[in-house]
Design a protein around this motif. Structure first.
Motif, PDB file in Angstrom:
ATOM      1  N   VAL A   1       0.865  -1.186   0.000  1.00  0.00           N
ATOM      2  CA  VAL A   1       0.000   0.000   0.000  1.00  0.00           C
ATOM      3  C   VAL A   1       0.897   1.230   0.000  1.00  0.00           C
ATOM      4  CG1 VAL A   1      -1.797   1.274   1.215  1.00  0.00           C
ATOM      5  CG2 VAL A   1      -1.784  -1.228   1.288  1.00  0.00           C
ATOM      6  N   PRO A   2       0.810   2.076  -1.041  1.00  0.00           N
ATOM      7  CA  PRO A   2       1.686   3.254  -1.112  1.00  0.00           C
ATOM      8  C   PRO A   2       1.210   4.404  -0.223  1.00  0.00           C
ATOM      9  CG  PRO A   2       0.254   3.194  -3.004  1.00  0.00           C
ATOM     10  CD  PRO A   2      -0.035   1.938  -2.226  1.00  0.00           C
TER      11      PRO A   2
ATOM     12  N   ARG B   1       1.191  10.228   2.636  1.00  0.00           N
ATOM     13  CA  ARG B   1       1.455   9.780   1.271  1.00  0.00           C
ATOM     14  C   ARG B   1       2.953   9.962   1.018  1.00  0.00           C
ATOM     15  NH1 ARG B   1       3.117  14.042  -1.293  1.00  0.00           N
ATOM     16  NH2 ARG B   1       2.180  16.112  -1.044  1.00  0.00           N
ATOM     17  N   PRO B   2       3.510   9.307  -0.003  1.00  0.00           N
ATOM     18  CA  PRO B   2       4.946   9.451  -0.266  1.00  0.00           C
ATOM     19  C   PRO B   2       5.327  10.856  -0.727  1.00  0.00           C
ATOM     20  CG  PRO B   2       4.055   7.485  -1.326  1.00  0.00           C
ATOM     21  CD  PRO B   2       2.881   8.278  -0.848  1.00  0.00           C
TER      22      PRO B   2
ATOM     23  N   LEU C   1       7.481   6.925   5.897  1.00  0.00           N
ATOM     24  CA  LEU C   1       7.650   7.327   4.504  1.00  0.00           C
ATOM     25  C   LEU C   1       8.556   6.352   3.762  1.00  0.00           C
ATOM     26  CD1 LEU C   1       8.005  11.203   4.878  1.00  0.00           C
ATOM     27  CD2 LEU C   1       6.100   9.954   3.835  1.00  0.00           C
ATOM     28  N   SER C   2       9.593   5.869   4.433  1.00  0.00           N
ATOM     29  CA  SER C   2      10.473   4.872   3.809  1.00  0.00           C
ATOM     30  C   SER C   2       9.738   3.568   3.551  1.00  0.00           C
ATOM     31  CB  SER C   2      11.682   4.610   4.713  1.00  0.00           C
ATOM     32  OG  SER C   2      12.468   5.779   4.848  1.00  0.00           O
ATOM     33  N   THR C   3       8.808   3.229   4.436  1.00  0.00           N
ATOM     34  CA  THR C   3       8.046   1.991   4.275  1.00  0.00           C
ATOM     35  C   THR C   3       7.071   2.079   3.113  1.00  0.00           C
ATOM     36  OG1 THR C   3       8.207   1.504   6.642  1.00  0.00           O
ATOM     37  CG2 THR C   3       6.456   0.402   5.420  1.00  0.00           C
ATOM     38  N   CYS C   4       6.427   3.235   2.935  1.00  0.00           N
ATOM     39  CA  CYS C   4       5.434   3.341   1.863  1.00  0.00           C
ATOM     40  C   CYS C   4       6.063   3.702   0.522  1.00  0.00           C
ATOM     41  CB  CYS C   4       4.315   4.317   2.232  1.00  0.00           C
ATOM     42  SG  CYS C   4       4.801   6.044   2.376  1.00  0.00           S
ATOM     43  N   ASP C   5       7.350   4.064   0.501  1.00  0.00           N
ATOM     44  CA  ASP C   5       8.049   4.303  -0.767  1.00  0.00           C
ATOM     45  C   ASP C   5       9.506   3.877  -0.623  1.00  0.00           C
ATOM     46  OD1 ASP C   5       8.575   5.076  -3.345  1.00  0.00           O
ATOM     47  OD2 ASP C   5       8.702   7.223  -2.902  1.00  0.00           O
TER      48      ASP C   5
END
Length: 240
Positions: free
Chosen positions: A92-93, A107-108, A160-164
């Motif tokens: 999931v982004p 969000r990223p 943020l690192s996890t989602c992108d």
């Protein structure tokens, strides 16, 4: 995507060489197949995916690099593969973080965010994090982004690192000399630009040398394969 021709590489280099870093990365992403009208709003990792594709289509699948061990100063030679520098796509982004009594939806980071925040501004980090906040709540009450305390914002970078993850690639390295282990950041935009700049300058030197030796135009030189061009350069040097 199809690899750029040598003329195309020179054109890309010429168009990008005077640009600041973020805009240069956007130009390279477009050369790698990204849509010019939407590339600025892509997550940085998605943008960098186009840079990876461009680099591999033009220069092949092997990535050579030199790194310096932070513990002993030894210079290490690396040969990386595409798998080493590609991060798995997140399921999931987006992300939700709970910290300091706040629940924050994220969000990223995009290139538009990076362009909007001056890196040398004293509050650059806070402003960038705030731009990535989609919504925030405290005890079920909606909270404006500007109201989030530092304690809540400080919890956001990991999410943020996890989602992108492609935007925060780190190479796990071991020094063969002292045994030190560390995680080195890998910036594909900087890597690709360094490689492209070196290649373009070498190519222009070849054009210059063959123009002097044979009176060829740039298009004449670029029409000759690199292998044949090297042979002509040797001949031109032997008769100079």
């Amino acid at each position: 995507m199809a690899a750029l021709t040598e003329a195309g590489l020179l054109g890309t280099w010429e168009a990008a060489q005077a640009l600041p870093a973020v805009r240069r990365a956007l130009a390279l992403a477009v050369a790698g197949g990204a849509q010019p009208s939407t590339v600025v709003d892509l997550a940085v990792g998605r943008r960098d995916g186009f840079l990876l594709a461009l680099r591999e289509s033009c220069f092949g699948p092997a990535w050579q690099a030199l790194v310096t061990c932070p513990a002993c100063g030894e210079e290490l030679e690396l040969e990386l593969s595409g798998e080493d520098v590609r991060a798995p796509a997140p399921a999931v982004p987006a992300a939700t973080v709970t910290a300091a009594g706040y629940e924050v939806d994220l969000r990223p980071v995009t290139s538009r965010d990076l362009l909007a925040v001056r890196r040398d501004a004293p509050d650059a980090r806070r402003r960038l994090l705030q731009r990535c906040v989609v919504a925030a709540r405290q005890a079920g009450r909606e909270v404006a982004t500007a109201e989030l305390p530092d304690a809540a914002l400080d919890a956001l970078p990991g999410a943020l690192s996890t989602c992108d993850p492609q935007a925060d690639v780190r190479l796990s390295l071991d020094c063969v000399t002292c045994g030190h282990h560390w995680a080195a950041p890998f910036d594909v935009a900087t890597y690709l630009w360094t490689e492209l700049d070196t290649y373009a300058r070498r190519l222009m030197h070849e054009v210059h040398a063959l123009a002097l030796g044979y009176g060829w135009s740039e298009s004449d030189v670029l029409a000759v394969s690199p292998a044949r061009r090297r042979y002509y350069l040797e001949l031109a040097g032997s008769t100079a």
